[in-house]
Enzyme design. Structure first.
Site, PDB file in Angstrom:
ATOM      1  N   ASP A 785      42.846  55.090  45.301  1.00 54.78           N
ATOM      2  CA  ASP A 785      42.782  54.153  46.419  1.00 54.78           C
ATOM      3  C   ASP A 785      42.266  54.850  47.676  1.00 54.78           C
ATOM      4  O   ASP A 785      42.635  55.989  47.962  1.00 54.78           O
ATOM      5  CB  ASP A 785      44.180  53.572  46.670  1.00 54.78           C
ATOM      6  CG  ASP A 785      44.189  52.543  47.771  1.00 54.78           C
ATOM      7  OD1 ASP A 785      44.699  52.855  48.865  1.00 54.78           O
ATOM      8  OD2 ASP A 785      43.665  51.440  47.574  1.00 54.78           O
ATOM      9  N   GLU A 810      37.751  54.192  44.899  1.00 50.69           N
ATOM     10  CA  GLU A 810      37.462  53.024  45.732  1.00 50.69           C
ATOM     11  C   GLU A 810      36.843  53.495  47.041  1.00 50.69           C
ATOM     12  O   GLU A 810      37.551  53.806  47.997  1.00 50.69           O
ATOM     13  CB  GLU A 810      38.734  52.212  46.011  1.00 50.69           C
ATOM     14  CG  GLU A 810      38.465  50.935  46.794  1.00 50.69           C
ATOM     15  CD  GLU A 810      39.687  50.454  47.557  1.00 50.69           C
ATOM     16  OE1 GLU A 810      40.561  51.291  47.872  1.00 50.69           O
ATOM     17  OE2 GLU A 810      39.760  49.269  47.862  1.00 50.69           O
ATOM     18  N   ASP A 892      41.902  42.592  46.503  1.00 56.75           N
ATOM     19  CA  ASP A 892      41.601  42.537  47.934  1.00 56.75           C
ATOM     20  C   ASP A 892      40.593  41.446  48.263  1.00 56.75           C
ATOM     21  O   ASP A 892      40.772  40.675  49.207  1.00 56.75           O
ATOM     22  CB  ASP A 892      41.072  43.890  48.416  1.00 56.75           C
ATOM     23  CG  ASP A 892      42.144  44.957  48.441  1.00 56.75           C
ATOM     24  OD1 ASP A 892      41.843  46.115  48.116  1.00 56.75           O
ATOM     25  OD2 ASP A 892      43.298  44.622  48.777  1.00 56.75           O
TER      26      ASP A 892
END
Length: 1010
Positions: A785, A810, A892
Site C-alpha cells: 500500500d 500501489e 478506493d
C-alpha cells in the site's frame, strides 16, 4: 670612523688601561663563543699618563704615555691570541696583538702592529713590526677575506640547495601521499565495482538458470507442438493442394466445356440466322419471281390481248428483259452473301477447333498437375516421415532427459522427504525423551507429595500436641479465671478448622486422593472446640482471647500456591512441545506447498516475484464495506468457485489491527484480530485458498503506522505491541508527529506517522514481520500500500528477504489533463510508475493506473487513445508489460467510496481489453459477484487460457480510430472493440484461418486461430 684622542691623569690612565684590557678580553671571549676571529688594526690613538707599570705576559714596562688604535674584523675561524707590548726608554710605545688562525690546515700566525707616536716629543722608540710585515699581514687578511667570502657563498649555495632539496622532498612526499590516496580510492572503487559485478554476475547466473529451465520447458512444449503442427500442416497442405488441383482441373474442364458450348451455340445461332435469312431472302426472291412471272403472264396475256388487239409489244419485252436482269443481279447478290456466310461458318469452325485444342492442352496441363501433385505428395510423405522420425527421436531424447530429470527430481524429493521424515522421527524421539523426562518429573512430584504427606503427619502431631496443650491450659485457667477461649489466627489450626478456607477445600476435595478417615475424624473432633472466625477485626481485638505463635499462611508450603520456577524441567518441556508442534505444522504446510508445486504444470512454475508464473489472474477478494461482516468466513467457501473460474491468486484485505476498520491505519502489526475476523479464521481462509491451488496475497501497509501512546509533548508518536518503536522510527520531515529519524525518501502521508525505512532496526523488524506472515500465517505474496511514501530500494530489500510468490505495488499518481480533458500523451505518468519498478530492481510489479485512466475516455468512441506513436499500447502495458497489473476498479475507486468509478456500461469492454492483453489482470469482487458479470468474465478468462496469453505476450494493433479498435495478441487471438465493421478476412496482413469465439455485438468480438 675617525680617531678619538683622550688625555687623562695617571690614575685615570691606569683605570682606563685596565678597563680597556678587560673589555678586550670580554670581547675576545664573546667572539670565541661565537666562533668568530678578531684582528685589531691601528685606527685611533689613545694617550695615557706615564710613571705607571703595565704587566703583559712575562714582562713589566714603565710607560709615560700610551697610544692605542684598533679596528675589529670578524672572520670564520678558530683562533689563539698572543698580545705583546714593547717598551721604550720613556714608557710604552707599541701594543701588538698576534692572532693565530686555524682555518683549514694552515698554522700561520698573523700579527698586526699598532704604531703609535712616542709618549713624549723626544722619544726614540722603534717599532717591532715593519712595513713589510704589515703588508704581508694585510695581504694575508685580504686572502682570508676572499676565502671567507668564497666560503660564505658556498654556504649560501649549500643552504639554497638544502632548501630546494627540502622543498622537493616535501613536494615528493605530498605527491606520494596524493598518489597513495588515489591508489587507495581506486582500489576501494575497484573492490566495490568487483563486488557489484560479482552480485550482478550472480543475479545473471540465477536469471540464466531460470531462463534455462524455462527454455527447456519451452523446448519440450515446442517439440510437442511441432509434432502436432507437423501433422496438421501436412494434412492441411496435402488437402489444400489436392483440393486446389481438383478445383483447377474442374475449373479448366468447365471453362473448356463452356467455351465449346458457347462456340457451338454461336455457330448454331449464326447458322440458323444465316439459313433463315437466306430462306427468307429466297422466299422473297421466289415471291418476287412469282410476282414477276405473274406480271409476265399478265403482260403475256396483255401482249396476246394486244396482239389480238394489235398493240405494240416491243416496250413490254424490254421491260421483261430489264426485270430479268434485275432478278439475275439479286440472285448473284444472294450467292455472294451465301459465300460470305459459308466463310463465316468456316471461321467459326476454325475457332471451335482452336478452343478444342485449348481444352485438350488444359487437359494435358491438368494431367501434368496431377502428376506433379502425386510427386509432391510423395515428397511430402517422405519429408513428413523424415520429420516424424526426427521429431520422434527428439521427443525420445527429450523424454529420456525428462525422465532423467524426473528421476533426479524424484531422488531429490525422496531425499528431501527422507530428511523430513528423519526430522519427524527426530521430533518423535525428542517427544519421547520429553515424555520420559515428564514421567520422571511426575515421579519427582509424587515424591514431593509423599514428602508433603509426611509433613502433614508432622503437622497433625503438632496439632494434637497443641490440642492437648490447649485442653490442659483451658482446664487449669477455667478453674482459676473462668472460661477462656483461644483463637488461632494465621496458623495451621485455623487453616484446618476454617470451613470457608480454600485449603480446607483442597484437603477435602483434593485431586490426588481422599482424606483419610482418621484425619476426617480428627478434624471433626477439633472443629467444635474453636469459636467461629471473626470477620471483623475490631471485634476480634475486643475479645480477650490468646493467640498462638504459629507460622503464617505465606510461610507454610502449599502445592496450590507453588509457582513454576525458572529452569523447571516440566515448564521447559511444555514450551519445547509447543515449539515442536509449531515446527511440525510449518513442515506440513511446506510439504503441502511443495506437493502442489510438484503437481503443477511447467508453465505454472513460480518464476519471480515481479511476475509470478506469468499467467496469474488476481481476484480482489473484498470491498470497502467487507469489514462489517466476518469476511474470512465468507471468503473461505468461495475458494472452489474462484479456482474453477480460472483465477490463480486472491488479494485479501489488510490483516492487522487498525484504527480504521478497513485496515489501512495499522497499529500493532503482530495482532491479526481485525474487523475482518480473528487470526485463526484468517489461517483457515488461507488454507482453503491453498487447498484449491490459489495464492493468498496479503495487503501490507509499510509506509505508516498509528501510535499507541502520546509523548510528553502530547504527540502520538510512541508505538506499542511487539514492535515498540519511538519517535526515532518516524521521519523528521513529517509535519504532524515530531519524528527524530532521517528525512523521508518519498511523499508524506499526513493521516498517520510516516515510518523511517532508513533505520536499520525498522527494516529488520519489518523483514522479520513479513517472514512471520509468510511462514506462520501462510501468505504467499504482497500487495504493498502507498509505495509513493518510501523508496523502491527498501521494497526490493523487503521482497528479497521475504521471497514472495508475487508482489504488487500501489503507485497512485494523477494523469495529465488539458482544458479539463484527458491528454493523449501520458508518457510522463507511466514513466513515473516504471521508474518506481526500476527502483525495486523489477522484483515487484505495479498497478497500471495509466491504462485505467485512458480506458475511461477511450471506450467512449475515442479508441485512438489506445495506441501510442510507436504503435504500442499507451499504458505501462506498452513499455513493461510483464510488470503491469491492469485493473478497472478497486476498493478506493469503486465500491461505496467511488473516488474514480469505471463507466458501468463499459465494464464488459474494459474486461475484454485487460483479459485479452498482456500484463496481470485484476478482477474486482463487486463486478464478479454483485454486478452480474461472472459469466462474461469467466468466458474471457477461458479465451485467455485457450489463446495462451501471458504477461509478456506481444500486441500488434491494426486499427485504432473513432469507430473501433482491432489488435492481435500473441499468435492465436484477435479482438475488436466498438462498432467498426471488420473481420479477419478483411485484413490482408493477418495470416491463417480464424474462428469467431465470442460475438458481443458492438461491444467486442473475439477470434481464435484454427
Amino acid at each position: 670612523m675617525k680617531p678619538c684622542h683622550y688625555v687623562a691623569t695617571d690614575d685615570e690612565a691606569l683605570s682606563l688601561q685596565h678597563e680597556l684590557l678587560h673589555r678586550l678580553i670580554r670581547r675576545f671571549r664573546k667572539k670565541r663563543e661565537m666562533k668568530m676571529d678578531v684582528i685589531f688594526l691601528p685606527d685611533s690613538p689613545l694617550w695615557f699618563p706615564t710613571h705607571h707599570s703595565i704587566i703583559a705576559g712575562r714582562k713589566q714596562f714603565q710607560s709615560s704615555s700610551v697610544s692605542l688604535r684598533w679596528n675589529p674584523i670578524a672572520f670564520r675561524s678558530t683562533y689563539k691570541i698572543k698580545r705583546k707590548f714593547l717598551a721604550g726608554e720613556d714608557g710604552l710605545h707599541i701594543c701588538r696583538t698576534l692572532v693565530r688562525t686555524s682555518t683549514g690546515d694552515s698554522n700561520d700566525i698573523f700579527s698586526e702592529a699598532v704604531e703609535g707616536g712616542s709618549f713624549s716629543p723626544g722619544n726614540s722608540g722603534t717599532l717591532d713590526a715593519t712595513h713589510d710585515e704589515l703588508a704581508e699581514i694585510r695581504a694575508a687578511l685580504t686572502e682570508t677575506r676572499i676565502r671567507q667570502q668564497a666560503v660564505e657563498r658556498e654556504r649560501d649555495q649549500l643552504i639554497e640547495e638544502l632548501a630546494r632539496s627540502e622543498a622537493k622532498q616535501l613536494e615528493f612526499a605530498a605527491t606520494l601521499n596524493h598518489d597513495k590516496e588515489l591508489a587507495i580510492a581506486e582500489l576501494e572503487a575497484a573492490n566495490s565495482m568487483f563486488n557489484r559485478k560479482l552480485e550482478e554476475t550472480l543475479e545473471e547466473k540465477f536469471t540464466l538458470e531460470s531462463k534455462l529451465v524455462l527454455a527447456k520447458q519451452d523446448a519440450v512444449e515446442l517439440a510437442v507442438q511441432v509434432e502436432k503442427l507437423a501433422e496438421i500442416a501436412f494434412q492441411q497442405a496435402t488437402s489444400h493442394i489436392l483440393e486446389d488441383a481438383r478445383m483447377r482441373i474442374s475449373a479448366a474442364e468447365t471453362s473448356a466445356a463452356e467455351a465449346a458450348y458457347h462456340i457451338e451455340e454461336q455457330i448454331r445461332h449464326t447458322t440458323e440466322g444465316t439459313i433463315l435469312s437466306i430462306v427468307e431472302q429466297s422466299k422473297d426472291t421466289i415471291g418476287k419471281a412469282l410476282a414477276v412471272a405473274e406480271q409476265a403472264g399478265d403482260h403475256a396475256k396483255n401482249a396476246v390481248f394486244a396482239l389480238s388487239d394489235g398493240v405494240n409489244l416491243v416496250e413490254d419485252i424490254s421491260a421483261v428483259q430489264t426485270e430479268n436482269i434485275r432478278l439475275q443481279n439479286s440472285v448473284s447478290d444472294l450467292e455472294s452473301q451465301l459465300l460470305l456466310m459459308k466463310s463465316g461458318v468456316d471461321k467459326l469452325r476454325s475457332e471451335l477447333e482452336h478452343f478444342q485444342s485449348q481444352a485438350k492442352a488444359s487437359e494435358l496441363r491438368a494431367g501434368t498437375a496431377e502428376k506433379t501433385l502425386l510427386d509432391f505428395q510423395q515428397s511430402m510423405r517422405r519429408k513428413s516421415s523424415q520429420l516424424e522420425e526426427e521429431t520422434k527421436s527428439f521427443l525420445e531424447k527429450m523424454k529420456k532427459d525428462a525422465s532423467k530429470r524426473e528421476k533426479a527430481a524424484a531422488k531429490a524429493f525422496k531425499a528431501e522427504l527422507e530428511g523430513v521424515m528423519a526430522a519427524v522421527e527426530a521430533a518423535k524421539e525428542t517427544a519421547r525423551l520429553k515424555d520420559e523426562a515428564y514421567m520422571r518429573r511426575c515421579a519427582a512430584l509424587q515424591r514431593s507429595l509423599n514428602t508433603s504427606e509426611a509433613a502433614s503427619k508432622v503437622w497433625k502431631q503438632r496439632a494434637e500436641m497443641v490440642e492437648s496443650l490447649l485442653q490442659s491450659e483451658r482446664s487449669l485457667e477455667g478453674e482459676a479465671e473462668g472460661e477462656l477461649t483461644y483463637v488461632v489466627n494465621g496458623g495451621r489450626i485455623d487453616l484446618l478448622t476454617d470451613d470457608d478456607s480454600l485449603k480446607w477445600k483442597l484437603l477435602a476435595d483434593g485431586p490426588r486422593r481422599q482424606i483419610p478417615e482418621w484425619m476426617a475424624r480428627r478434624i471433626r473432633t477439633i472443629c467444635p472446640k474453636f469459636p467461629p472466625k471473626k470477620l471483623d477485626v475490631s471485634k476480634a481485638l475486643e475479645v480477650k482471647y490468646k493467640s498462638l505463635d504459629l507460622p503464617k499462611l505465606e510461610e507454610v508450603w502449599s502445592l496450590a500456591q507453588e509457582k513454576p520456577r525458572e529452569g523447571d524441567t516440566l515448564i521447559e518441556h511444555v514450551f519445547e512441545k509447543e515449539i515442536i508442534e509449531k515446527k511440525r505444522k510449518s513442515l506440513e504446510r511446506a510439504m503441502q506447498r511443495k506437493t502442489i508445486q510438484w503437481q503443477k504444470t511447467p508453465e505454472q512454475t513460480k518464476l519471480e516475484p515481479g511476475t509470478g508464473t506469468g499467467r496469474e489472474i488476481v481476484f480482489q477478494g473484498f470491498n470497502w464495506e467487507s469489514w462489517r461482516r466476518r469476511w474470512y468466513l465468507e471468503m473461505a467457501p468461495k475458494a472452489a468457485d474462484l479456482s474453477q473460474s480460472g483465477i490463480t491468486a486472491v488479494w485479501l484485505p489488510p490483516p492487522t489491527e487498525s484504527v480504521a476498520p478497513q485496515g489501512y491505519m495499522p497499529s500493532d502489526l503482530y495482532n491479526l484480530n481485525s474487523a475482518y475476523g480473528s487470526q485463526e479464521e484468517l489461517k483457515h481462509c488461507i488454507e482453503e485458498m491453498h487447498a484449491h491451488d490459489l495464492l493468498a496475497l496479503g495487503d501490507v501497509v509499510l509506509n505508516h503506522r498509528c501510535a499507541h501512546k502520546q509523548s510528553p509533548n502530547g504527540v502520538w508518536n510512541i508505538f506499542g505491541g511487539k514492535l515498540a518503536w519511538g519517535p526515532e522510527a518516524i521521519v523528521c520531515d513529517d509535519p504532524n508527529f515530531q519524528g527524530r529519524g532521517n528525512p523521508s525518501s518519498g511523499d508524506i502521508f499526513h493521516a498517520a506517522p510516516n515510518i523511517d525505512h532508513s533505520q536499520e532496526f525498522v527494516r529488520s523488524d519489518i523483514k522479520e514481520w513479513l517472514n512471520w506472515l509468510r511462514n506462520d500465517i501462510g501468505f504467499d505474496g504482497w500487495r504493498l500500500d502507498f509505495v509513493r511514501g518510501f523508496s523502491g530500494g527498501y521494497v526490493k530489500e523487503y521482497i528479497q528477504a521475504s521471497n514472495p510468490a508475487f508482489a504488487i505495488g500501489e503507485y497512485w499518481d494523477s494523469l495529465a489533463y488539458e482544458g479539463g480533458n484527458l491528454s493523449y500523451n501520458q508518457d510522463s505518468h507511466r514513466q513515473r510508475i516504471v521508474n518506481w519498478i526500476n527502483a525495486t530492481g523489477g522484483t515487484s510489479s505495479a498497478f497500471d493506473v495509466t491504462s485505467k485512466g485512458i480506458l475511461h475516455s477511450a471506450l467512449h468512441n475515442q479508441y485512438w487513445r489506445l495506441i501510442d506513436p510507436q504503435g504500442k499500447p499507451t499504458g505501462v502495458m506498452g513499455w513493461w508489460p510483464s510488470r503491469a497489473v491492469t485493473f478497472l476498479e478497486n476498493h478506493d475507486t469503486g465500491s461505496t467510496q467511488g473516488h474514480w468509478p469505471f463507466p458501468r456500461d463499459k465494464l464488459g469492454q474494459g474486461y475484454a481489453y485487460i483479459l485479452t492483453h498482456p500484463g496481470t489482470p485484476v478482477i474486482f469482487y463487486d463486478h464478479f459477484y454483485d454486478f452480474g458479470l461472472r459469466d462474461t468474465i469467466t468466458e474471457l478468462i477461458e479465451v485467455r487460457r485457450r489463446a495462451g496469453i501471458h504477461c509478456r505476450s506481444s500486441v500488434k494493433i491494426y486499427h485504432a480510430n473513432n469507430e473501433g479498435y482491432v489488435a492481435q495478441i500473441g499468435d492465436c487471438l484477435v479482438m475488436k472493440l466498438g462498432h467498426f465493421d471488420w473481420n479477419p478476412s478483411k485484413e490482408n496482413q493477418l495470416e491463417g484461418t480464424w474462428q469467431k469465439f465470442t460475438d458481443n455485438g458492438a461491444e467486442y468480438q473475439l477470434w481464435l486461430r484454427n
